[in-house]
Design an enzyme around this catalytic site. Structure first.
Site, PDB file in Angstrom:
ATOM      1  N   SER A  33       2.470  -3.662   4.522  1.00 25.66           N
ATOM      2  CA  SER A  33       3.901  -3.343   4.649  1.00 25.66           C
ATOM      3  C   SER A  33       4.730  -4.503   5.192  1.00 25.66           C
ATOM      4  CB  SER A  33       4.094  -2.105   5.522  1.00 25.66           C
ATOM      5  OG  SER A  33       3.580  -2.349   6.813  1.00 25.66           O
ATOM      6  N   CYS A  73      -5.486  -6.230  -8.353  1.00 25.94           N
ATOM      7  CA  CYS A  73      -5.377  -5.717  -6.983  1.00 25.94           C
ATOM      8  C   CYS A  73      -4.886  -6.769  -5.998  1.00 25.94           C
ATOM      9  CB  CYS A  73      -6.714  -5.144  -6.528  1.00 25.94           C
ATOM     10  SG  CYS A  73      -7.147  -3.628  -7.388  1.00 25.94           S
ATOM     11  N   TYR A 127       0.846  -1.198   0.000  1.00 26.06           N
ATOM     12  CA  TYR A 127       0.000   0.000   0.000  1.00 26.06           C
ATOM     13  C   TYR A 127       0.879   1.245   0.000  1.00 26.06           C
ATOM     14  CZ  TYR A 127      -3.758  -3.103   1.647  1.00 26.06           C
ATOM     15  OH  TYR A 127      -4.670  -4.100   1.782  1.00 26.06           O
ATOM     16  N   ARG A 147      -3.435   4.145   3.684  1.00 23.82           N
ATOM     17  CA  ARG A 147      -4.791   3.701   4.058  1.00 23.82           C
ATOM     18  C   ARG A 147      -5.780   4.018   2.938  1.00 23.82           C
ATOM     19  NH1 ARG A 147      -6.993   4.418   9.840  1.00 23.82           N
ATOM     20  NH2 ARG A 147      -6.927   2.182   9.854  1.00 23.82           N
TER      21      ARG A 147
END
Length: 99
Positions: free
Chosen positions: A60, A54, A23, A37
């Site tokens: 992380s 996706c 992300y 986020r």
């Protein structure tokens, strides 16, 4: 679709088969380094599972998030393994994570 979501999806389309991004990695690449986020929220709304991979985006720590429309963590991991992504202890091995 918002302009932000469009940027996210365009960046996700660049992730090659056999690799994942995070992300935060996507957020940095589209110019919003503090928006990891928001990237996750955009991916949750994936408008086109067939054309926007996706499932190639992880958190992380390299863990599958499973929040996407394709069926949760197990389904995400299965899709990634099918593409050649390797896992150890439930995390993507670093060599498969884009920098």
């Amino acid at each position: 679709m918002t302009a932000f979501e469009e940027k996210v999806y365009l960046e996700v389309k660049k992730i090659p088969k056999g690799y994942v991004d995070t992300y935060k990695g996507i957020a940095i690449k589209i110019g919003y380094p503090n928006a990891s986020r928001a990237v996750g929220n955009a991916l949750h709304k994936n408008p086109d599972n067939k054309n926007i991979p996706c499932h190639r985006v992880v958190n992380s720590k390299g863990e599958c998030s499973g929040c996407f429309a394709f069926g949760g963590k197990d389904a995400q991991e299965k899709l990634l393994k099918k593409e050649g992504v390797k896992f150890k202890d439930g995390r993507v091995i670093k060599g498969h994570i884009l920098k």
